[in-house]
Write an enzyme that holds these catalytic residues in place. Structure first.
Site, PDB file in Angstrom:
ATOM      1  N   ASP A 100       0.801  -1.228   0.000  1.00 52.69           N
ATOM      2  CA  ASP A 100       0.000   0.000   0.000  1.00 52.69           C
ATOM      3  C   ASP A 100       0.833   1.277   0.000  1.00 52.69           C
ATOM      4  O   ASP A 100       0.361   2.335   0.390  1.00 52.69           O
ATOM      5  CB  ASP A 100      -0.912   0.001   1.238  1.00 52.69           C
ATOM      6  CG  ASP A 100      -0.124  -0.135   2.541  1.00 52.69           C
ATOM      7  OD1 ASP A 100       1.110  -0.030   2.507  1.00 52.69           O
ATOM      8  OD2 ASP A 100      -0.763  -0.342   3.593  1.00 52.69           O
ATOM      9  N   GLU A 122      -1.224  -8.757  -1.522  1.00 53.51           N
ATOM     10  CA  GLU A 122      -1.790  -8.181  -0.286  1.00 53.51           C
ATOM     11  C   GLU A 122      -2.921  -7.201  -0.645  1.00 53.51           C
ATOM     12  O   GLU A 122      -2.979  -6.064  -0.167  1.00 53.51           O
ATOM     13  CB  GLU A 122      -0.724  -7.485   0.564  1.00 53.51           C
ATOM     14  CG  GLU A 122      -1.065  -7.409   2.037  1.00 53.51           C
ATOM     15  CD  GLU A 122      -0.020  -6.653   2.847  1.00 53.51           C
ATOM     16  OE1 GLU A 122       0.133  -5.457   2.661  1.00 53.51           O
ATOM     17  OE2 GLU A 122       0.641  -7.290   3.684  1.00 53.51           O
ATOM     18  N   GLU A 136      -2.052   5.206   3.028  1.00 52.56           N
ATOM     19  CA  GLU A 136      -2.052   3.804   2.576  1.00 52.56           C
ATOM     20  C   GLU A 136      -3.437   3.263   2.218  1.00 52.56           C
ATOM     21  O   GLU A 136      -3.569   2.467   1.290  1.00 52.56           O
ATOM     22  CB  GLU A 136      -1.385   2.907   3.628  1.00 52.56           C
ATOM     23  CG  GLU A 136       0.124   3.083   3.746  1.00 52.56           C
ATOM     24  CD  GLU A 136       0.541   4.259   4.623  1.00 52.56           C
ATOM     25  OE1 GLU A 136      -0.358   4.943   5.167  1.00 52.56           O
ATOM     26  OE2 GLU A 136       1.752   4.512   4.759  1.00 52.56           O
ATOM     27  N   HIS A 229       6.090   4.357  13.413  1.00 58.80           N
ATOM     28  CA  HIS A 229       6.603   5.175  12.308  1.00 58.80           C
ATOM     29  C   HIS A 229       5.518   5.801  11.442  1.00 58.80           C
ATOM     30  O   HIS A 229       5.805   6.543  10.512  1.00 58.80           O
ATOM     31  CB  HIS A 229       7.506   4.327  11.413  1.00 58.80           C
ATOM     32  CG  HIS A 229       6.730   3.347  10.560  1.00 58.80           C
ATOM     33  ND1 HIS A 229       6.211   3.695   9.330  1.00 58.80           N
ATOM     34  CD2 HIS A 229       6.362   2.078  10.769  1.00 58.80           C
ATOM     35  CE1 HIS A 229       5.580   2.649   8.824  1.00 58.80           C
ATOM     36  NE2 HIS A 229       5.644   1.654   9.674  1.00 58.80           N
ATOM     37  N   ARG A 231       2.535   7.976   9.684  1.00 56.69           N
ATOM     38  CA  ARG A 231       2.231   9.408   9.582  1.00 56.69           C
ATOM     39  C   ARG A 231       1.197   9.864  10.617  1.00 56.69           C
ATOM     40  O   ARG A 231       1.288  10.952  11.153  1.00 56.69           O
ATOM     41  CB  ARG A 231       1.691   9.721   8.183  1.00 56.69           C
ATOM     42  CG  ARG A 231       2.788   9.966   7.182  1.00 56.69           C
ATOM     43  CD  ARG A 231       2.225  10.272   5.803  1.00 56.69           C
ATOM     44  NE  ARG A 231       3.277  10.773   4.949  1.00 56.69           N
ATOM     45  CZ  ARG A 231       4.266  10.046   4.472  1.00 56.69           C
ATOM     46  NH1 ARG A 231       4.351   8.765   4.776  1.00 56.69           N
ATOM     47  NH2 ARG A 231       5.187  10.585   3.689  1.00 56.69           N
ATOM     48  N   HIS A 262      12.823   3.935  13.217  1.00 51.99           N
ATOM     49  CA  HIS A 262      12.704   4.177  11.771  1.00 51.99           C
ATOM     50  C   HIS A 262      13.474   5.463  11.420  1.00 51.99           C
ATOM     51  O   HIS A 262      13.394   6.445  12.149  1.00 51.99           O
ATOM     52  CB  HIS A 262      11.215   4.335  11.451  1.00 51.99           C
ATOM     53  CG  HIS A 262      10.871   4.311   9.999  1.00 51.99           C
ATOM     54  ND1 HIS A 262      11.222   5.337   9.146  1.00 51.99           N
ATOM     55  CD2 HIS A 262      10.212   3.400   9.246  1.00 51.99           C
ATOM     56  CE1 HIS A 262      10.779   5.044   7.927  1.00 51.99           C
ATOM     57  NE2 HIS A 262      10.165   3.876   7.960  1.00 51.99           N
TER      58      HIS A 262
HETATM   59  C1  UD1 Z   1       6.849   4.383   3.882  1.00 49.28           C
HETATM   60  C2  UD1 Z   1       5.433   4.063   3.409  1.00 49.28           C
HETATM   61  C3  UD1 Z   1       4.660   3.351   4.503  1.00 49.28           C
HETATM   62  C4  UD1 Z   1       5.419   2.147   5.009  1.00 49.28           C
HETATM   63  C5  UD1 Z   1       6.811   2.539   5.410  1.00 49.28           C
HETATM   64  C6  UD1 Z   1       7.612   1.331   5.787  1.00 49.28           C
HETATM   65  C7  UD1 Z   1       4.358   5.615   1.845  1.00 49.28           C
HETATM   66  C8  UD1 Z   1       3.527   6.828   1.714  1.00 49.28           C
HETATM   67  N1  UD1 Z   1       4.708   5.277   3.091  1.00 49.28           N
HETATM   68  O1  UD1 Z   1       6.753   5.324   4.930  1.00 49.28           O
HETATM   69  O2  UD1 Z   1       3.418   2.925   3.991  1.00 49.28           O
HETATM   70  O3  UD1 Z   1       4.753   1.614   6.110  1.00 49.28           O
HETATM   71  O4  UD1 Z   1       7.470   3.195   4.316  1.00 49.28           O
HETATM   72  O5  UD1 Z   1       8.718   1.645   6.538  1.00 49.28           O
HETATM   73  O6  UD1 Z   1       4.683   5.001   0.875  1.00 49.28           O
HETATM   74  N2  UD1 Z   1      14.534   7.164   5.312  1.00 49.28           N
HETATM   75  C9  UD1 Z   1      15.895   6.958   5.366  1.00 49.28           C
HETATM   76  N3  UD1 Z   1      16.371   5.713   5.032  1.00 49.28           N
HETATM   77  C10 UD1 Z   1      15.565   4.702   4.683  1.00 49.28           C
HETATM   78  C11 UD1 Z   1      14.189   4.909   4.642  1.00 49.28           C
HETATM   79  C12 UD1 Z   1      13.678   6.147   4.951  1.00 49.28           C
HETATM   80  O7  UD1 Z   1      16.654   7.852   5.678  1.00 49.28           O
HETATM   81  O8  UD1 Z   1      16.061   3.613   4.415  1.00 49.28           O
HETATM   82  C13 UD1 Z   1      13.989   8.497   5.678  1.00 49.28           C
HETATM   83  C14 UD1 Z   1      14.234   9.545   4.578  1.00 49.28           C
HETATM   84  O9  UD1 Z   1      14.521  10.780   5.166  1.00 49.28           O
HETATM   85  C15 UD1 Z   1      12.866   9.615   3.918  1.00 49.28           C
HETATM   86  C16 UD1 Z   1      11.937   9.386   5.088  1.00 49.28           C
HETATM   87  O10 UD1 Z   1      12.590   8.396   5.878  1.00 49.28           O
HETATM   88  O11 UD1 Z   1      12.691  10.858   3.308  1.00 49.28           O
HETATM   89  C17 UD1 Z   1      10.530   8.969   4.779  1.00 49.28           C
HETATM   90  O12 UD1 Z   1      10.475   7.853   3.913  1.00 49.28           O
HETATM   91  P1  UD1 Z   1       9.096   7.556   3.113  1.00 49.28           P
HETATM   92  O13 UD1 Z   1       9.286   6.319   2.313  1.00 49.28           O
HETATM   93  O14 UD1 Z   1       8.638   8.752   2.393  1.00 49.28           O
HETATM   94  O15 UD1 Z   1       8.035   7.323   4.236  1.00 49.28           O
HETATM   95  P2  UD1 Z   1       7.971   6.245   5.382  1.00 49.28           P
HETATM   96  O16 UD1 Z   1       7.497   6.964   6.585  1.00 49.28           O
HETATM   97  O17 UD1 Z   1       9.221   5.475   5.430  1.00 49.28           O
HETATM   98  N1  UDP Z   2      11.582  -4.875  10.582  1.00 48.08           N
HETATM   99  C1  UDP Z   2      12.941  -5.169  10.457  1.00 48.08           C
HETATM  100  N2  UDP Z   2      13.836  -4.496  11.248  1.00 48.08           N
HETATM  101  C2  UDP Z   2      13.430  -3.561  12.149  1.00 48.08           C
HETATM  102  C3  UDP Z   2      12.054  -3.258  12.261  1.00 48.08           C
HETATM  103  C4  UDP Z   2      11.152  -3.932  11.450  1.00 48.08           C
HETATM  104  O1  UDP Z   2      13.324  -6.013   9.668  1.00 48.08           O
HETATM  105  O2  UDP Z   2      14.286  -2.999  12.835  1.00 48.08           O
HETATM  106  C5  UDP Z   2      10.620  -5.574   9.707  1.00 48.08           C
HETATM  107  C6  UDP Z   2       9.469  -6.239  10.417  1.00 48.08           C
HETATM  108  O3  UDP Z   2       9.808  -7.558  10.769  1.00 48.08           O
HETATM  109  C7  UDP Z   2       8.352  -6.164   9.392  1.00 48.08           C
HETATM  110  C8  UDP Z   2       8.680  -4.942   8.570  1.00 48.08           C
HETATM  111  O4  UDP Z   2      10.025  -4.592   8.880  1.00 48.08           O
HETATM  112  O5  UDP Z   2       8.367  -7.260   8.508  1.00 48.08           O
HETATM  113  C9  UDP Z   2       7.740  -3.828   8.909  1.00 48.08           C
HETATM  114  O6  UDP Z   2       8.147  -2.667   8.264  1.00 48.08           O
HETATM  115  P1  UDP Z   2       7.576  -1.247   8.641  1.00 48.08           P
HETATM  116  O7  UDP Z   2       7.133  -1.241  10.059  1.00 48.08           O
HETATM  117  O8  UDP Z   2       8.609  -0.276   8.206  1.00 48.08           O
HETATM  118  O9  UDP Z   2       6.353  -1.101   7.642  1.00 48.08           O
HETATM  119  P2  UDP Z   2       4.805  -1.516   7.722  1.00 48.08           P
HETATM  120  O10 UDP Z   2       4.694  -2.964   7.987  1.00 48.08           O
HETATM  121  O11 UDP Z   2       4.172  -0.676   8.776  1.00 48.08           O
HETATM  122  O12 UDP Z   2       4.299  -1.114   6.373  1.00 48.08           O
END
Ligand code: UD1
Ligand code: UDP
Length: 395
Positions: A100, A122, A136, A229, A231, A262
């Site tokens: 999503d 999914e 999402e 993590h 929003r 995160h």
């Molecule tokens: C995104 C997804 C969310 C998912 C989550 C999993 C959208 C809108 N949101 O949210 O559905 O649950 O990923 O974790 O698609 N960043 C890093 N390194 C990384 C990853 C992220 O530095 O490896 C930081 C960056 O500053 C980035 C920010 O996190 O700009 C936000 O990342 P983004 O993918 O936009 O949103 P998430 O909150 O991670």
């Molecule tokens: N996860 C991981 N390392 C961590 C925290 C989470 O591998 O330190 C894994 C967790 O087992 C799960 C996935 O990341 O499978 C969840 O990701 P996240 O919470 O970022 O996204 P969401 O499931 O909310 O979309």
């Protein structure tokens, strides 16, 4: 020789890598029939790289879209402007998307513009609340409109799609591929327990109460594992969650709160400024998938707003308190594993205390609800089912 089916999978974030992996592995079992391509949007970089290293996934192309503190507009516009040429170059017969995220919706939209069929893994989860989870819920609904094949984890998810007018013959109940991923980790890794905690070397060092008498060795009990993590929790709700964790850590010194944070700056900045150097709380960088699953396994209790972690809690039989107001995964609640508690400080403290008191009265060290679990998300063979359907429908 007949033409191979070109299947492109697209992955943007950590959970997509985890849940797509079992499908990629399964496709590799049919080299004579399927030519798989893996494309990354790079919506996440560090966390995605961590997952790819763990699963040894090789990518064919990376759109490299991530920027620090990106918003939905930057993510969407970068994907749509960069993905077109990749689709035109590889010309897949099918695009596989999972979940999503913005990667999922925008890449499905891009494929639709080029009339490339889309299969959604999914599919059908619904909270029925436009803004929770945000964005999402809407990403998922829009992806359903763009998809030709829908892989629903549960019958409830399938029914949601049918009610929205999706033809039942294009919906397949497969289970969730996260169950496959957890099973793979449990089969592969043995590095759990005290060894794991020692290796991860949490800071500040684990509480003396968590050491074996005289030996100073960390043992695997009394861990409260936390992630948050989403929003919806940015700002005040996340501060409330942190406040609750501080009180819990103080009230129950025999428990250790471990929080892999995160990297989103909206999360990281709040959590580190509220919880750094608090006795009883260890903050850590995101963990590798294997380490995280084993940490879940040795934890007493999980507090999270993550979708995937709720599903994994069901597989592992761990009680999970859900830091959200609504859920698109009712199976977690129905299985008796999860409880929605929101993000108010007093509710988090009350619900956590209730469970801790229950654990203490049972005199059980590592809590496990396995006997109660009804496997709401399948048997670990979702990847196999998905690939069979793809071969049957397109092969
Ligand atoms: C995104 C997804 C969310 C998912 C989550 C999993 C959208 C809108 N949101 O949210 O559905 O649950 O990923 O974790 O698609 N960043 C890093 N390194 C990384 C990853 C992220 O530095 O490896 C930081 C960056 O500053 C980035 C920010 O996190 O700009 C936000 O990342 P983004 O993918 O936009 O949103 P998430 O909150 O991670
Ligand atoms: N996860 C991981 N390392 C961590 C925290 C989470 O591998 O330190 C894994 C967790 O087992 C799960 C996935 O990341 O499978 C969840 O990701 P996240 O919470 O970022 O996204 P969401 O499931 O909310 O979309």
């Amino acid at each position: 020789m007949s033409k191979k089916l070109k299947v492109m999978t697209i992955i943007g974030t950590r959970p997509e890598a985890i849940k797509m992996f079992p499908v990629i592995r399964e496709m590799e079992r049919y080299p004579e029939k399927i030519k798989p391509f893996v494309v990354l949007t790079g919506q996440h970089t560090g966390m995605l790289k961590q997952m790819h290293t763990f699963f040894k996934i090789k990518e064919d192309y990376n759109l490299n879209i991530m920027s620090y503190g990106q918003d939905l507009f930057t993510v969407s516009s970068r994907i749509i402007s960069r993905f077109k040429k990749v689709l035109e170059r590889f010309k897949p017969d099918l695009l596989l998307v999972q979940g999503d995220t913005t990667t999922v919706f925008i890449s499905a939209l891009s494929a639709f513009y080029l009339k490339i069929p889309v299969a959604h893994i999914e599919a059908g989860l619904r909270s029925f609340n436009k803004y929770q989870p945000f964005p999402e819920e809407i990403n998922r609904r829009l992806t359903s409109s763009l998809s030709d094949l829908h892989f629903a984890p549960t019958v409830k998810d399938k029914n949601n799609l049918v009610r929205e007018g999706v033809s039942p013959e294009n919906i397949f109940v497969t289970g969730n591929t996260v169950v496959d991923a957890v099973s793979m980790v449990l089969e592969k890794e043995t590095n759990a327990g005290g060894g794991l905690l020692k290796r991860l070397n949490f800071r500040p060092p684990l509480n003396p109460i968590l050491t074996k008498e005289g030996k100073g060795e960390v043992v695997d009990k009394n861990i409260i594992l936390v992630t948050a993590h989403r929003r919806e929790n940015f700002g005040k709700p996340l501060q409330n969650i942190c406040k609750a964790l501080k009180i819990i850590a103080k009230r129950y010194p025999e428990y250790r709160v471990i929080y892999p944070v995160h990297p989103n700056p909206n999360v990281r900045n709040t959590v580190y400024s509220e919880l750094k150097d608090i006795s009883g709380i260890s903050l850590t960088r995101p963990l590798s998938y294997g380490d995280f699953i084993h940490l879940m396994k040795i934890s007493s209790l999980i507090l999270t707003d993550s979708g995937g972690i709720q599903e994994e809690a069901c597989v592992l039989g761990k009680p999970v308190l859900i830091l959200r107001d609504v859920t698109e995964r009712p199976g977690v609640i129905d299985a008796g594993i999860g409880r929605i508690i929101g993000s108010k400080t007093e509710d988090i403290i009350a619900e956590t205390s209730k469970l801790i008191k229950k654990f203490n009265s049972n005199k059980s060290k590592i809590q496990n609800l396995k006997s109660k679990v009804q496997k709401p998300f399948g048997d670990g063979r979702a990847g196999e089912r998905i690939v069979k359907v793809i071969l049957k429908r397109l092969g």
